[in-house]
Design an enzyme around this catalytic site. Structure first.
Site, mmCIF file in Angstrom:
data_model
loop_
_atom_site.group_PDB
_atom_site.id
_atom_site.type_symbol
_atom_site.label_atom_id
_atom_site.label_comp_id
_atom_site.label_asym_id
_atom_site.label_seq_id
_atom_site.Cartn_x
_atom_site.Cartn_y
_atom_site.Cartn_z
ATOM 1 N N LEU A 48 41.186 -9.111 -2.171
ATOM 2 C CA LEU A 48 42.272 -9.155 -1.201
ATOM 3 C C LEU A 48 42.807 -7.739 -1.037
ATOM 4 O O LEU A 48 43.071 -7.049 -2.022
ATOM 5 C CB LEU A 48 43.413 -10.059 -1.689
ATOM 6 C CG LEU A 48 43.408 -11.533 -1.293
ATOM 7 C CD1 LEU A 48 44.654 -12.212 -1.857
ATOM 8 C CD2 LEU A 48 43.341 -11.728 0.209
ATOM 9 N N ASP A 49 42.982 -7.306 0.207
ATOM 10 C CA ASP A 49 43.551 -5.982 0.450
ATOM 11 C C ASP A 49 44.945 -5.890 -0.166
ATOM 12 O O ASP A 49 45.651 -6.904 -0.270
ATOM 13 C CB ASP A 49 43.656 -5.708 1.951
ATOM 14 C CG ASP A 49 42.296 -5.607 2.628
ATOM 15 O OD1 ASP A 49 41.320 -5.264 1.928
ATOM 16 O OD2 ASP A 49 42.217 -5.869 3.845
#
Length: 311
Positions: A48-49
């Protein structure tokens, strides 16, 4: 030959379904969880960014052997697109590379969505972990190089417009397969609608087979640091772990006896009997006394172990 160093950490095994906070990297989150649980090893299923929040399944110990199966699972995201600007990162972090004063109405947005349902061709963002000739695309982009990433097929199972809070924003929910970039969806929506767009908020709510109600906020785990007794604190943390076998509900299940389990632990195949035994499959899991024992293949009436769990 020198002696191998003793492994640091506890030999615990299980999945922690973390609710990753915004502005916290996936690698940073894994390190934090590994430290909190004093685990020997840890890994995650699906990056996940930092600017994205939500579900980050983290595998501890032997559960890391099941990571590939979670990586292949369906994912659900809720995301907000800000209209009017395209950015080089396709999210809030990047520089504006194109802009427009036009704004799409709800009818135009909803008419667009069927084109993005099913198997589609998608070009990943320039700032992504995709490798080009051995180099990460984001490293090349940061160095100012022109990043040419070929389109690839991804699958969108469904996409829904949840609302338009104002003329500048639209909120969506998407259920998609492995390798889909939601930032690329925002970019492409904006281009097709003639107004440009980028992600302004992104949250992952599901990574199959884990559901949203399984998520554990990082603050709940950190709060347990106040417990001074190590054994008590670790026992409380361990209550949040999901057994590795619960992550493999998509695979055929074989229940084996203690004698068969012994053969499997030695790396040997076992003969399958009974009408309920799988005929042939590349992936099946064997359980003994309700605990995951092995992942392997079924062929020619045998279960052939490929990965064995300590249990």
């Amino acid at each position: 030959m020198g002696r191998r160093g003793k492994k640091k950490g506890r030999p615990i095994s299980g999945w922690l379904v973390l609710d990753k906070p915004w502005d916290f990297g996936s690698t940073e989150a894994v390190s934090k969880i590994k430290w909190l649980f004093k685990a020997e090893k840890a890994g995650h299923a699906g990056t996940l960014d930092p600017l994205a929040s939500g579900m980050l399944p983290i595998a501890l110990g032997d559960a890391t052997k099941t990571v590939p199966y979670i990586m292949d699972g369906r994912k659900v995201y809720e995301f907000t697109v800000a209209w009017g600007e395209q950015r080089n990162t396709d999210d809030l972090e990047g520089e504006v590379v194109a802009s427009s004063g036009d704004r799409p109405d709800r009818t135009a947005i909803e008419a667009l969505l069927p084109r993005y349902t099913g198997v589609i061709e998608q070009i990943p963002p320039a700032f992504s972990a995709v490798k080009i000739a051995g180099e990460r695309a984001y490293d090349m982009a940061r160095d100012g190089e022109v990043v040419d990433i070929p389109a690839r097929e991804v699958e969108i199972h469904r996409i829904t417009l949840l609302g338009c809070p104002d003329a500048d924003h639209a909120v969506f929910e998407v259920e998609c397969g492995k390798g889909t970039y939601v930032r690329a969806l925002a970019r492409d929506f904006g281009r097709d609608l003639g107004c440009y767009g980028h992600i302004s908020a992104l949250r992952r709510t599901m990574v199959a087979p884990f559901s949203e109600d399984a998520m554990v906020p990082l603050t709940d785990l950190v709060a347990l640091e106040e417990i001074e007794d190590d054994a008590e604190r670790l026992a409380k943390l361990d209550e949040y772990l999901v057994p590795p076998g619960e992550a493999l509900g998509m695979l055929p299940r074989i229940n084996v006896s203690e004698d068969q389990a012994h053969r499997i632990r030695m790396g040997n195949p076992i003969i399958l009997r009974g009408r309920d035994a799988p005929v042939a499959t590349d992936d099946a899991c064997a359980f003994v006394r309700g605990q995951l024992l092995s992942i392997g293949e079924v062929a020619d009436g045998e279960f052939r172990p490929r990965r064995v769990f300590k249990g």
